[in-house]
Design a protein around this motif. Structure first.
Motif, short mmCIF file in Angstrom:
data_model
loop_
_atom_site.label_atom_id
_atom_site.label_comp_id
_atom_site.label_asym_id
_atom_site.label_seq_id
_atom_site.Cartn_x
_atom_site.Cartn_y
_atom_site.Cartn_z
N MET A 26 8.04 6.89 5.58
CA MET A 26 6.64 6.88 6.01
C MET A 26 6.40 7.93 7.11
O MET A 26 5.35 8.59 7.14
CB MET A 26 6.25 5.49 6.52
N THR A 27 7.38 8.08 8.00
CA THR A 27 7.26 9.12 9.03
C THR A 27 7.21 10.50 8.41
O THR A 27 6.39 11.35 8.79
CB THR A 27 8.45 9.02 10.00
N GLN A 37 -0.90 9.47 10.76
CA GLN A 37 -0.61 8.21 10.06
C GLN A 37 -1.38 8.21 8.75
O GLN A 37 -2.61 8.33 8.75
CB GLN A 37 -1.01 7.01 10.92
N ALA A 38 -0.66 8.05 7.63
CA ALA A 38 -1.32 8.26 6.34
C ALA A 38 -0.94 7.22 5.29
O ALA A 38 -1.37 7.35 4.14
CB ALA A 38 -0.96 9.65 5.81
N ILE A 75 17.77 -0.59 4.88
CA ILE A 75 16.70 -0.13 4.00
C ILE A 75 15.35 -0.19 4.72
O ILE A 75 14.44 0.59 4.40
CB ILE A 75 16.67 -0.95 2.69
N ARG A 76 15.20 -1.07 5.70
CA ARG A 76 13.96 -1.09 6.48
C ARG A 76 13.79 0.21 7.24
O ARG A 76 12.70 0.80 7.29
CB ARG A 76 13.96 -2.29 7.44
N PHE A 77 14.88 0.70 7.85
CA PHE A 77 14.84 2.00 8.52
C PHE A 77 14.51 3.10 7.53
O PHE A 77 13.75 4.03 7.83
CB PHE A 77 16.18 2.27 9.21
N VAL A 78 15.10 3.04 6.32
CA VAL A 78 14.87 4.07 5.30
C VAL A 78 13.39 4.15 4.96
O VAL A 78 12.80 5.25 4.90
CB VAL A 78 15.71 3.78 4.04
N VAL A 79 12.76 3.00 4.73
CA VAL A 79 11.33 2.99 4.40
C VAL A 79 10.52 3.56 5.55
O VAL A 79 9.61 4.38 5.36
CB VAL A 79 10.87 1.56 4.04
N GLN A 80 10.83 3.15 6.78
CA GLN A 80 10.10 3.65 7.95
C GLN A 80 10.23 5.16 8.08
O GLN A 80 9.25 5.86 8.38
CB GLN A 80 10.60 2.95 9.21
N GLU A 81 11.43 5.67 7.83
CA GLU A 81 11.63 7.12 7.95
C GLU A 81 10.86 7.86 6.87
O GLU A 81 10.30 8.94 7.11
CB GLU A 81 13.11 7.45 7.88
N ASP A 85 0.80 -1.23 0.00
CA ASP A 85 0.00 0.00 0.00
C ASP A 85 0.83 1.27 0.00
O ASP A 85 0.27 2.37 0.08
CB ASP A 85 -0.98 0.02 1.18
N ASP A 86 2.17 1.18 -0.10
CA ASP A 86 2.95 2.40 -0.20
C ASP A 86 4.21 2.16 -1.03
O ASP A 86 4.70 1.02 -1.13
CB ASP A 86 3.32 2.96 1.19
N ALA A 87 4.71 3.20 -1.63
CA ALA A 87 5.91 3.13 -2.46
C ALA A 87 6.65 4.44 -2.34
O ALA A 87 6.06 5.49 -2.03
CB ALA A 87 5.54 2.85 -3.92
#
Length: 458
Positions: free
Chosen positions: A267-268, A334-335, A259-265, A98-100
């Motif tokens: 999204m933040t 949260q979006a 890269i997991r941290f990168v995606v989370q950041e 649901d996000d990219a």
């Protein structure tokens, strides 16, 4: 153990699922009239297997898959971004992308970060049958043995990013300088072209120095540094993936590639930008807020991370902006998960109304939706937590001789709390070992109905 008549079995099963207050059968057997006693009896009689988890039933979380009709996307004006690369990065086997994320170079040394989100709200307007059902569930229910969607699988197939060559999206953008400062934010309806990657694949591309992964990582690090300067807290505790079926359960530690941290950041940042955009345009949203920590905890190690997490207040949602202490942000929403979290869907419904020139729901209606969805999502999250604990214990019980590495993360008098990183599971132990000590333990006396076990040092 006596056989149960069909009526007695129904009586006991209802109690085990939390659906009845009395059970004559348990009284006749001199057993406590509790769901745990009923669960124990059903296991002993072989009526239930160890794979059975009653917690969703007890908490009222729906176990029914939705089959409501899903409309098609209606024609509307969208910004064409199909010339820009975008990547939906998830765990292997993820079924609801649901996000990219992607980037666009801008003049003056700026970089536009794009976070594209599946345009679920285009098919789920407020108070439609799909919206009402999603609100009643609050969130998708992720159990180790099955997933019960907040919305129908057919909707995921129509809206999931990367499932088709091009896709409609609601896209959030931030124009960032080299230090991570935002020069501008925006929200738009778009058409995107998305490539799906696992975290492993994306990390390999980052390690090889490929773009846009290098730039995304630089922006994420700069953003984290800025947030930490404003008091943001990072909690780094073990995470695991739990899978289960009738034959057994497995618990696998989750790797944490950068890269997991990168995606989370990213999204933040998208949540922050969404909140800024909504505040600038006076759009009521379910803004996420969090009070300051109860105390400051310095240092590192699992014991410190454990203590730091306990200082955090619960995230609250309200129709007006407020600070989120844990994120280090003055406002946040949260979006990025509208097909999995109902309040994210409300955010998208409100943004869509504004973009279309319609009047969004007023703050009182948003507050009512927050109250209902939060209550239902809480039941979903509790059912997930208990079911994960059940199957973790099931996995450990199948290996009674296995020795586990455990770390003392808390103490209360003679009693310590142990955390087993390979299981992301904590339990008590009477030991004089100080916080931070690593012990080797076996798990004994595993009791699935009571969701308990004892640790014995070896």
């Amino acid at each position: 153990m006596p056989e149960l008549t069909p009526a007695q079995r129904t009586d006991v099963e209802l109690l085990a699922r939390g659906k009845a207050e009395k059970s004559r059968t348990l009284r006749e057997l001199n057993l406590p009239e509790t769901p745990e006693s009923a669960h124990t009896l059903l296991l002993r009689l072989g009526v239930w297997s160890e794979a059975r988890t009653p917690y969703a039933d007890r908490l009222g979380a729906s176990l029914t898959h939705l089959t409501l009709d899903v409309p098609d996307f209606a024609p509307e004006d969208r910004l064409d971004l199909t010339h820009l690369a975008a990547y939906a990065i998830d765990d292997e086997g993820n079924r609801d992308p649901d996000d990219a994320i992607g980037i666009e170079p801008l003049p003056g040394g700026l970089t536009r970060l794009w976070v594209h989100v599946s345009d679920v709200a285009a098919l789920v307007p407020p108070d439609s049958p799909l919206d009402m059902e999603a609100r009643a569930r609050g969130a998708t229910l992720y159990l180790p043995d099955q997933t019960i969607g907040m919305l129908p699988d057919a909707l995921v197939e129509k809206t999931g990013l990367g499932l088709h060559e091009t896709m409609p999206a609601l896209s959030i953008s931030l124009d960032l300088d080299a230090d991570g400062n935002a020069d501008a934010v925006d929200v738009a309806l778009t058409t995107v072209r998305v490539t799906r990657l696992t975290y492993q694949d994306a990390q390999a591309r980052l390690d090889a120095g490929e773009e846009p992964f290098v730039t995304l990582t630089r922006l994420a690090r700069a953003s984290q540094e800025l947030r930490e300067s404003e008091g943001a807290l990072s909690i780094d505790l073990p995470e695991v993936k739990i899978k289960a079926d009738e034959h057994g359960a497995t618990v696998t530690p989750l790797p944490k590639p950068e890269i997991r941290f990168v995606v989370q950041e990213c999204m933040t940042l998208a949540g922050w930008a969404t909140a800024i955009y909504a505040d600038d345009h006076s759009i009521p949203l379910p803004f996420a807020t969090q009070a300051d920590p109860s105390r400051e905890v310095r240092g590192d190690g699992l014991g410190v991370q454990w203590a730091r997490r306990k200082t955090l207040a619960r995230t609250r949602f309200q129709p007006s902006p407020g600070p989120h202490s844990g994120m280090g942000l003055d406002l946040y929403a949260q979006a990025t998960s509208p097909m999995r979290r109902y309040l994210d869907l409300v955010v998208h419904q409100q943004l869509r109304a504004h973009l279309a020139g319609r009047e969004p729901l007023d703050g009182r209606v948003v507050a009512a939706h927050i109250a209902q969805a939060t209550l239902n999502a809480d039941a979903t999250r509790q059912a997930e937590r208990l079911s994960r604990k059940h199957h973790t214990l099931r996995y450990a019980a199948a290996q009674p001789e296995r020795e586990w590495e455990a770390v003392v993360v808390d103490r209360r008098g003679p009693q310590a709390t142990l955390l087993i990183p390979d299981l992301a599971y904590d339990l008590p132990l009477s030991t004089p070992a100080p916080v931070g000590t690593t012990l080797r333990v076996r798990l004994v006396d595993v009791n699935l109905p009571a969701l308990s076990a004892r640790a014995r040092t070896v």
